[in-house]
Design an enzyme around this catalytic site. Structure first.
Site, PDB file in Angstrom:
ATOM      1  CB  CYS A   1     -46.243  -2.350  49.940  1.00  0.00           C
ATOM      2  SG  CYS A   1     -45.571  -4.001  49.713  1.00  0.00           S
TER       3      CYS A   1
ATOM      4  CB  CYS B   1     -42.516  -4.307  66.944  1.00  0.00           C
ATOM      5  SG  CYS B   1     -40.965  -5.217  67.005  1.00  0.00           S
TER       6      CYS B   1
ATOM      7  CB  CYS C   1     -17.104  22.796  70.170  1.00  0.00           C
ATOM      8  SG  CYS C   1     -17.050  24.599  70.207  1.00  0.00           S
TER       9      CYS C   1
ATOM     10  CB  CYS D   1     -17.068  24.536  66.188  1.00  0.00           C
ATOM     11  SG  CYS D   1     -15.511  24.141  66.986  1.00  0.00           S
TER      12      CYS D   1
ATOM     13  CB  CYS E   1     -13.619  25.284  71.281  1.00  0.00           C
ATOM     14  SG  CYS E   1     -13.434  24.540  69.658  1.00  0.00           S
TER      15      CYS E   1
ATOM     16  CG  HIS F   1     -22.913  28.524  83.540  1.00  0.00           C
ATOM     17  ND1 HIS F   1     -22.813  27.947  84.784  1.00  0.00           N
ATOM     18  CD2 HIS F   1     -23.208  27.514  82.692  1.00  0.00           C
ATOM     19  CE1 HIS F   1     -23.065  26.652  84.676  1.00  0.00           C
ATOM     20  NE2 HIS F   1     -23.294  26.348  83.417  1.00  0.00           N
TER      21      HIS F   1
ATOM     22  CB  CYS G   1     -49.716  64.779  74.258  1.00  0.00           C
ATOM     23  SG  CYS G   1     -50.201  65.937  75.519  1.00  0.00           S
TER      24      CYS G   1
ATOM     25  CB  CYS H   1     -58.205  56.907  88.861  1.00  0.00           C
ATOM     26  SG  CYS H   1     -56.568  57.620  88.575  1.00  0.00           S
TER      27      CYS H   1
ATOM     28  CB  CYS I   1     -46.407  65.805  84.043  1.00  0.00           C
ATOM     29  SG  CYS I   1     -44.850  65.879  83.135  1.00  0.00           S
TER      30      CYS I   1
END
Lengths: 196, 485
Positions: free
Chosen positions: B123, B169, B209, B214, B231, B247, B292, B300, B305
């Site tokens: 300061c 530091c 969790c 939670c 949990c 998983h 459409c 090309c 359709c």
């Protein structure tokens, strides 16, 4: 807290002015102590030699407990500086900031960064790739940018001509330079990118 | 939901319900769970107070052993991942090294006299000498600056790793030093909350969790491979090793890949599959941006359709038939676009099934809720007690468990290399899927079907699930460690 910031900035401007480097400048933009303008000289024996680079410095309210926000105003071709925004990738401006650091040390660190690029921690991936793949071309490009934007002494005629070619196609000068620099000064590649 | 479900079970208390839930798998035999359940994993579910006690034991042990303050003990434990015994051993060998590694002491001693005590370097004020303080590094700053520094850091969420203010530091400020400079009660509380969170995160045996709001914390001793923890509070299934939703049979690295892929790609993929098709002539990817269906390829100029991808010339009056759909899909299949589309198709195949089971799982939750109220009605109407209808509840819980595993077989299959193992896996996956759909059908009509039939189906589905996990979860863990040789 803003109190401490103002007091510090006052001292730091004096410190830079007193400093004997003669290569740094620091001045206030307004009276609020929040916006400053810095200037550093390109370090010798680098592509930035002879150039003067302006920096925008914004002081947060919590300064010096948080780092100042610094970016290049002068356009720079450097792996750790964004060629678009001027943003700087430097650790002491982020997580390595310490309250005891000053703007003088920041300016000196940025100057040191110009002298020693770290392409593996890039801010600008395009520049970094060129630095790694073709360093001589990178150096020449950096010299050219220093000449055009920072009043550097080395004129690269070949590059000027290529920019001129694109200018004649109606491309903005800076955009042309960025595109050419990005495409390793291949006029065809740069043109294609601009008009695609 | 556990709170109100306990309420609803006024006939038997919560524990007893758990007891029934557990026992249906092994049918009255007392079997070692670690052998029957391929996902069996030893863990405990702790409250914040219990964890605080646990951490305090380590802190106390260390501070008593090394004769240091609890604050310093915290800094060291945090750096050494809470291995108190290792710290004590190392400390006996080389105390200095431990202190430097945990950043209690600076790696290079600060040269005396570098920080003058006339003014504060932060300061620039010149407060009286007694209002300076310093950490072990000796960098003195005035107390006002220290408190500002701590306030800014705490507001940014930093707690354990607050450092000295001097340049380069890295000495860390211990808790007692920080608290002696921070007076605001709200800030002190915030700091201590962050400290606790940081301690749990740095502790290899603990994991929060991840359920929203939670407060429970898991404790376990192994952090490798898919590890199921459930949990007590929010019933969420989490993998203790990586913190993602549980998983199995997919391993941690693969599920991370899959989840990021889904987060990155699912929107793009949805858009591409909904709005683009490849031109049947040049295979370029075309976006349909109007109503459409007569398309002209921008590249090309082929007229075709959109619906059937056939040549538009054949679409005169017979437009709505679009009978030419069965076009040869191998046309120019080596082109880049076709390959990209093929990769996309493969991903979509797995992603759609993954998503579908996730949705079904949510619907299963609703089934569970409505089942509970139906059972309640029966009990109220005097048609038996909760014990009589317990099997219905168990069947729905089991269905949920099976579908959960099934959902996580899809990322596993997506990343599997083609070959006999994948064929076996997909065979088992298909078997599981079939039995689950059977079970799901029977659970939804549970009151009208035979109880024996339902229980039989439950048994089959659970057997399929455990077989798949036994074959692929264990081997998978072994593979993960041996394939890197």
């Amino acid at each position: 807290m803003a109190n401490i910031a103002a007091k510090r900035i006052k001292r730091e401007i004096i410190e830079v002015v007193k400093g004997e480097e003669g290569v740094l400048k620091l001045e206030l933009v307004n009276n609020a102590w929040t916006d400053l303008l810095g200037e550093i000289a390109g370090p010798p024996d680098t592509p930035y030699e002879g150039g003067l680079f302006k920096l925008e410095i914004k002081i947060p309210e919590t300064y010096p407990f948080n780092p100042p926000k610094v970016r290049f105003i002068t356009k720079v071709w450097h792996p750790n500086v964004s060629s678009v925004t001027g943003a700087i990738c430097l650790d002491i401006l982020k997580d390595q900031w310490a309250a005891a650091l000053t703007l003088r040390t920041v300016l000196l660190s940025i100057q040191a960064l110009l002298a020693s690029a770290e392409p593996n921690d890039p801010q600008d991936a395009v520049v970094a790739r060129q630095y790694i793949e073709n360093e001589p071309l990178f150096e020449l490009t950096a010299r050219h940018w220093t000449n055009v934007y920072a009043n550097g002494p080395t004129v690269v005629w070949e590059f000027n001509q290529k920019v001129q070619t694109l200018l004649e196609m109606g491309v903005d000068e800076h955009n042309a330079r960025v595109a050419l620099s990005t495409y390793n000064w291949d006029v065809e590649g740069a043109t294609e990118q601009i008009f695609s | 939901m556990s709170a109100d479900s306990d309420m609803e079970y006024s006939d038997n208390d919560g524990d007893e319900y758990d007891y029934y839930g557990e026992i249906d798998d092994c049918d009255m035999e007392t079997v070692d769970q670690s052998k029957t359940d391929p996902e069996y994993f030893l863990f405990s579910c702790l409250r914040v107070e219990e964890v605080e006690k646990l951490l305090n034991e380590s802190i106390e042990l260390l501070s008593n052993n090394l004769q240091i303050t609890p604050s310093l003990a915290k800094v060291i434990l945090h750096a050494y991942e809470w291995n108190a015994q290792e710290i004590i051993n190392r400390y006996k060998e080389n105390a200095n090294e431990v202190l430097i590694f945990s950043r209690v002491k600076p790696c290079v001693p600060t040269a005396p006299g570098t920080s003058t005590r006339t003014h504060c370097a932060v300061c620039a004020n010149m407060p009286p000498l007694q209002s300076f303080s310093a950490l072990t590094c000796g960098h003195s700053f005035c107390n006002d600056c220290w408190s500002m520094h701590f306030e800014v850091q705490i507001m940014q969420g930093v707690s354990n790793t607050i450092q000295c203010m001097a340049q380069e530091c890295e000495v860390r400020a211990p808790e007692d030093f920080v608290l002696s400079h921070v007076t605001k009660p709200s800030l002190r509380e915030r700091y201590q909350q962050f400290m606790f969170k940081d301690h749990v995160k740095s502790h290899p045996q603990l994991r929060f969790c991840p359920g929203p709001n939670c407060q429970w914390i898991f404790r376990a001793w192994v952090r490798q491979g898919p590890r199921r923890v459930e949990c007590k509070g929010c019933e969420l299934l989490t993998c203790f090793s990586c913190g993602a939703p549980h998983h199995a049979p997919t391993d941690c690295a693969t599920i991370r890949l899959w989840l990021t892929k889904c987060a990155d790609d699912s929107e793009t993929v949805n858009y591409i599959s909904a709005n683009t098709k490849d031109c049947p002539k040049c295979q370029i990817c075309i976006e349909k941006n109007g109503g459409c269906n007569h398309m002209q390829c921008g590249s090309c100029r082929h007229d075709f359709c959109w619906v059937c991808l056939g040549d538009w010339k054949c679409h005169g009056s017979e437009y709505y038939e679009c009978s030419r759909y069965k076009e040869d899909p191998n046309l120019a299949s080596d082109s880049q676009h076709a390959q990209a589309r093929e990769a996309l198709k493969k991903y979509l195949h797995y992603y759609e099934r993954w998503e579908n089971h996730a949705r079904s799982l949510k619907l299963e939750e609703q089934t569970l809720a409505s089942l509970k109220s139906r059972i309640n009605q029966k009990v109220m109407a005097g048609e038996g007690t909760w014990i009589d209808w317990q099997y219905l509840w168990d069947s729905a819980k089991l269905l949920k468990r099976c579908r959960y595993t099934l959902q996580y077989t899809y990322p596993f299959a997506y990343y599997m290399d083609n070959g006999p193992r994948k064929e076996l896996f997909e065979y088992q996956q298909a078997q599981l899927e079939a039995e689950i759909e059977n079970l799901s059908w029977k659970v939804e009509r549970a009151e009208t079907t035979d109880r024996g039939d339902l229980e039989n189906q439950m048994d089959i589905a659970e057997k399929r699930r455990t077989t798949l996990l036994k074959d692929f979860l264990d081997i998978h863990i072994n593979n993960a460690s041996s394939s890197k040789i």
